[in-house]
Scaffold this motif. Sequence first.
Motif, PDB file in Angstrom:
ATOM      1  N   ALA A 168      -1.556  -9.934  16.995  1.00  0.00           N
ATOM      2  CA  ALA A 168      -3.062  -9.832  17.092  1.00  0.00           C
ATOM      3  C   ALA A 168      -3.868 -10.860  17.194  1.00  0.00           C
ATOM      4  CB  ALA A 168      -3.816  -8.966  15.948  1.00  0.00           C
ATOM      5  N   PHE A 169      -3.062 -12.215  16.232  1.00  0.00           N
ATOM      6  CA  PHE A 169      -3.263 -13.141  16.128  1.00  0.00           C
ATOM      7  C   PHE A 169      -3.296 -14.099  17.767  1.00  0.00           C
ATOM      8  CE2 PHE A 169      -4.651 -13.189  11.562  1.00  0.00           C
ATOM      9  CZ  PHE A 169      -6.096 -13.965  12.257  1.00  0.00           C
ATOM     10  N   SER A 170      -1.977 -13.112  18.491  1.00  0.00           N
ATOM     11  CA  SER A 170      -1.004 -14.188  19.461  1.00  0.00           C
ATOM     12  C   SER A 170      -1.707 -13.587  20.801  1.00  0.00           C
ATOM     13  CB  SER A 170       0.189 -13.733  19.439  1.00  0.00           C
ATOM     14  OG  SER A 170       0.408 -14.527  20.687  1.00  0.00           O
ATOM     15  N   ALA A 171      -2.586 -11.918  20.436  1.00  0.00           N
ATOM     16  CA  ALA A 171      -3.509 -11.629  22.140  1.00  0.00           C
ATOM     17  C   ALA A 171      -4.609 -12.732  22.027  1.00  0.00           C
ATOM     18  CB  ALA A 171      -3.423 -10.486  22.066  1.00  0.00           C
ATOM     19  N   ILE A 172      -5.484 -12.795  20.614  1.00  0.00           N
ATOM     20  CA  ILE A 172      -6.503 -13.798  20.738  1.00  0.00           C
ATOM     21  C   ILE A 172      -6.521 -14.825  21.514  1.00  0.00           C
ATOM     22  CG2 ILE A 172      -8.336 -14.823  19.012  1.00  0.00           C
ATOM     23  CD1 ILE A 172      -8.161 -11.933  17.266  1.00  0.00           C
ATOM     24  N   PHE A 190       3.125  -7.200   8.959  1.00  0.00           N
ATOM     25  CA  PHE A 190       2.548  -8.569   9.540  1.00  0.00           C
ATOM     26  C   PHE A 190       2.832  -9.432  11.015  1.00  0.00           C
ATOM     27  CE2 PHE A 190       3.013 -10.356   4.449  1.00  0.00           C
ATOM     28  CZ  PHE A 190       2.189 -10.709   4.793  1.00  0.00           C
ATOM     29  N   PHE A 191       3.663  -8.269  11.125  1.00  0.00           N
ATOM     30  CA  PHE A 191       4.207  -8.261  13.147  1.00  0.00           C
ATOM     31  C   PHE A 191       2.326  -7.717  13.569  1.00  0.00           C
ATOM     32  CE2 PHE A 191       5.149  -5.425  16.572  1.00  0.00           C
ATOM     33  CZ  PHE A 191       5.569  -6.842  18.004  1.00  0.00           C
ATOM     34  N   THR A 192       1.972  -6.723  13.556  1.00  0.00           N
ATOM     35  CA  THR A 192       1.129  -5.956  13.808  1.00  0.00           C
ATOM     36  C   THR A 192      -0.090  -7.630  13.903  1.00  0.00           C
ATOM     37  OG1 THR A 192       1.340  -4.206  12.890  1.00  0.00           O
ATOM     38  CG2 THR A 192      -0.983  -4.676  13.554  1.00  0.00           C
ATOM     39  N   VAL A 193      -0.542  -8.318  12.281  1.00  0.00           N
ATOM     40  CA  VAL A 193      -1.675  -9.317  12.835  1.00  0.00           C
ATOM     41  C   VAL A 193      -1.115 -10.659  12.753  1.00  0.00           C
ATOM     42  CG1 VAL A 193      -2.602 -11.200  11.184  1.00  0.00           C
ATOM     43  CG2 VAL A 193      -2.245  -8.307  10.089  1.00  0.00           C
TER      44      VAL A 193
END
Length: 65
Positions: A52-56, A46-49
């Motif tokens: 990724a969403f934050s970067a997007i 969940f940290f990775t996901v």
Amino acid sequence: MAKVSPGEFIRQVRVEASKVVWPTGKETWVTAVMVFIMTALLALFFFTVDSAFSAIVQFLLGLLG
């Protein structure tokens, strides 16, 4: 629903309680370790996901500004 006397109820509770099988110490330990491992894996996932969403989102907001 049939009504039973308090004495009969206690007897039924004892019969049912005698059917309970408690886990051994080893089973409890192994289960606890597996829970901690799965919790760590899910936290990492969940940290990775989320990252990724934050970067997007940051990238898309950067395009607007």
